[in-house]
Each structure stands twice: as C-alpha cells, then as structure tokens.
Design an enzyme around this catalytic site. Sequence first.
Site, PDB file in Angstrom:
ATOM      1  N   THR A  41      70.531 -36.196  84.458  1.00  0.00           N
ATOM      2  CA  THR A  41      69.131 -35.781  84.287  1.00  0.00           C
ATOM      3  C   THR A  41      68.501 -36.320  83.005  1.00  0.00           C
ATOM      4  O   THR A  41      67.319 -36.659  82.985  1.00  0.00           O
ATOM      5  CB  THR A  41      69.093 -34.225  84.240  1.00  0.00           C
ATOM      6  N   SER A  89      78.176 -35.965  89.713  1.00  0.00           N
ATOM      7  CA  SER A  89      79.068 -35.542  90.804  1.00  0.00           C
ATOM      8  C   SER A  89      79.817 -36.751  91.382  1.00  0.00           C
ATOM      9  O   SER A  89      80.825 -36.587  92.057  1.00  0.00           O
ATOM     10  CB  SER A  89      78.281 -34.872  91.921  1.00  0.00           C
ATOM     11  N   ASP A  93      76.968 -31.790  85.107  1.00  0.00           N
ATOM     12  CA  ASP A  93      77.847 -31.141  86.084  1.00  0.00           C
ATOM     13  C   ASP A  93      79.332 -31.441  85.848  1.00  0.00           C
ATOM     14  O   ASP A  93      80.169 -30.552  85.957  1.00  0.00           O
ATOM     15  CB  ASP A  93      77.460 -31.562  87.514  1.00  0.00           C
ATOM     16  N   THR A  96      83.546 -26.096  78.832  1.00  0.00           N
ATOM     17  CA  THR A  96      83.329 -25.796  80.238  1.00  0.00           C
ATOM     18  C   THR A  96      81.839 -25.603  80.479  1.00  0.00           C
ATOM     19  O   THR A  96      81.156 -25.034  79.627  1.00  0.00           O
ATOM     20  CB  THR A  96      84.118 -24.489  80.504  1.00  0.00           C
ATOM     21  N   GLN A 112      92.569 -18.310  85.810  1.00  0.00           N
ATOM     22  CA  GLN A 112      91.186 -18.308  86.312  1.00  0.00           C
ATOM     23  C   GLN A 112      90.242 -17.690  85.299  1.00  0.00           C
ATOM     24  O   GLN A 112      89.037 -17.774  85.439  1.00  0.00           O
ATOM     25  CB  GLN A 112      91.051 -17.439  87.564  1.00  0.00           C
TER      26      GLN A 112
END
Length: 344
Positions: free
Chosen positions: A17, A63, A94, A169, A281
Amino acid sequence: MKRNKKISILIIYTGGTIGMVHDPLSGSLVPIDFKHITDHVPELGKFGFNLQSVSFDPVKDSSNIDPETWIKMAEIIEKNYNDFDGFVVLHGTDTMAYSASALSFMLENLGKPVIFTGSQLPIGLLRTDGRENLITSIEIAATLEKGLSLVPEVCIYFDNELTRGNRTTKFSAEHFDAFNSPNYPPLAEVGLHLKYNKNLIRYPSPDKKILVHKYFDTNVAILKLFPGINRNLLQAIINTRELRGLIIETFGSGNAPTYKWFIDDLKQFITKGGIIFNVTQCHGGSVEMGLYETSRELLSAGVVSGKDITSEASVTKLMHLLGRCSSKEEVVNCLSRSLAGEIT
Ligand code: ASP
C-alpha cells in the site's frame, strides 16, 4: 550520533500500500515511480542524503511474497552492501513480519540497518501514515555512531516503534499501530526524540564479513491445534509428500492433547526423520515443555521447543535451516538456539 551529507540509503520498493498514489487519469491507486520519490515526499530532500531506489517489477502485494522474493531482496542488499550505509525496504504489511524474519536469518553478520516499513494508507493520500514511516525509517537507517550503524539489524519501523523484525507480528488490519513485538522490547521509540535502547540491539563482531544464505526448503507445514482436532487431519498433514518439518501451534506454554493416537503419530513422523517444532498460539510468553503433563510426552517424543519465537519467525527459520543444514541434527540444534535474536 551524527548526520553526514555523504550518507547513502537505498530504498527497495517491493510493493504494498505505501507506494500508491491516485492516478489522476484513471482514478485508481497506482505504484509511485520511486526514482522520483522526492517529488512525492519533498521532505526527504532536507536530509541531504544520497537517496537511491530500486523497484520490483512488477511490484507485489505482500500476499504474493515468497522465498524467491526474499532471495531477490537479499541479493539486492548483497550487491549494494558496500555502497550504502543502510537499506529501507518498502513492503506490504500483511507478510512484512515473515519477510523481515527471513532476511534476518539470510543476512548473517549484518553490519548495516535493513529497515522494513510500509503503511496502512497509501502515501498519496492526505491522512497517510506512510510519510512518517518512510521519513523516520530513512533517518534510522542513516544513523551512525563512531562511523558504524547504530542499528545493524533487520527491523520493522511502524507507527513510532522500531522492533526487531523476527520478534514482530502484525496484529491489526485497522489501526496505524499495526505491529507489535510481544516478547522483546522495542529497539527504539520515537516521539519528540528518537530513543534507542542500545542495550537491546545486536552488534556483529567487527571482524566478521556478511554472509548471505540463499536456500529455503518449503516442505514445511503449520498445524494450529484446537479442541476437537481429529486424527484424519493430523494424518493428512504428516503424510504430506516430502514434508520435512511441522510446526504445531500449541496451547499456552506448549501444551497439546495427550490422546495416544496424537502422540503416536507425532512420534512416527519424528522416527521417519521429520522435525516437529512446538510454538505457542499465545501472543506472548514461551513454550515450556514438561511444565504440564500435557507437554511432557511431546518432550519425550523428541518435539523441539520453539520457546518464545513468533509464528512468522518459526516458519521462516525452519525453511531456512532445512535449506541450509546438511543433517537433521544440525537443524534441531540450530532451532533450539538464537540465530538472529529471535528467541530469548
Ligand atoms: N495487502 C497489502 C500488502 O500487504 C496491505 C499493505 O500493504 O499493507 O501488500
């Protein structure tokens, strides 16, 4: 800290972007020609640096970034390493944390900053966050102390924080504050001043030359555990043709079901030469196998602890080591220790 007129920074525009402006003819968002970056961000001229740029052709939404693209990025840095003081990589948000992690493993003994940045809104929009992200990334990439780079690491700069790339992250698809580093404090915080946390920054030994590793093995998988996981799923994954490494995203401090079939299937995969890497997780904290009964069997099955690694760093580290090492023992040994500051 000093600024020097002769400082040279290379901007590598991969896509995303940040590099978009409205095309007055079509009304759509199109990538900027970074050769004329100062036309779009005239403030950059005030630095007095030698700013040069290279653009991917075609540019990529992140991506679509893959190991081949990481190799291309690393080769651009390698080729220009001696001619520039620092590198700023413009990248979609991303998968930025994956690319920054991958590059941190590829660029061994890195002695210059490689700062990844991007934005949530295109640089051509009035409310863009890209302008500040780009300007400060360049400033950080250019900062020297006693003639050496102050932050010779692969980092992510976003919304006033500089974090180690392989600790970072993406956690928000909405806020300007899109990234965080749950298990390692920021390397620098930006307000009125740029405050560097020098005691947290890694410095290579000055006598070591940069080494660029260019091999990845993508025969890996990530399995996120969930209550109710069934055996068909696990077997489908571990029987994937040529699979060499499996990351299991476990609960809490590295816990998993104690069902007999679950442990037996993991053991079988390991006995046949596979590697299982245990990553939590949880957003923060660390795997601690053996703390609970639900992780003791994983330990005795030969599962390797991911400690406090991020998911992004775990998958890129595994692909990197499977591509680089000549034996399973070597991969296991390197997984357990910090290569580029990715685990505590
Ligand atoms: N989809 C975009 C990308 O990651 C989003 C961004 O640039 O932030 O390339």
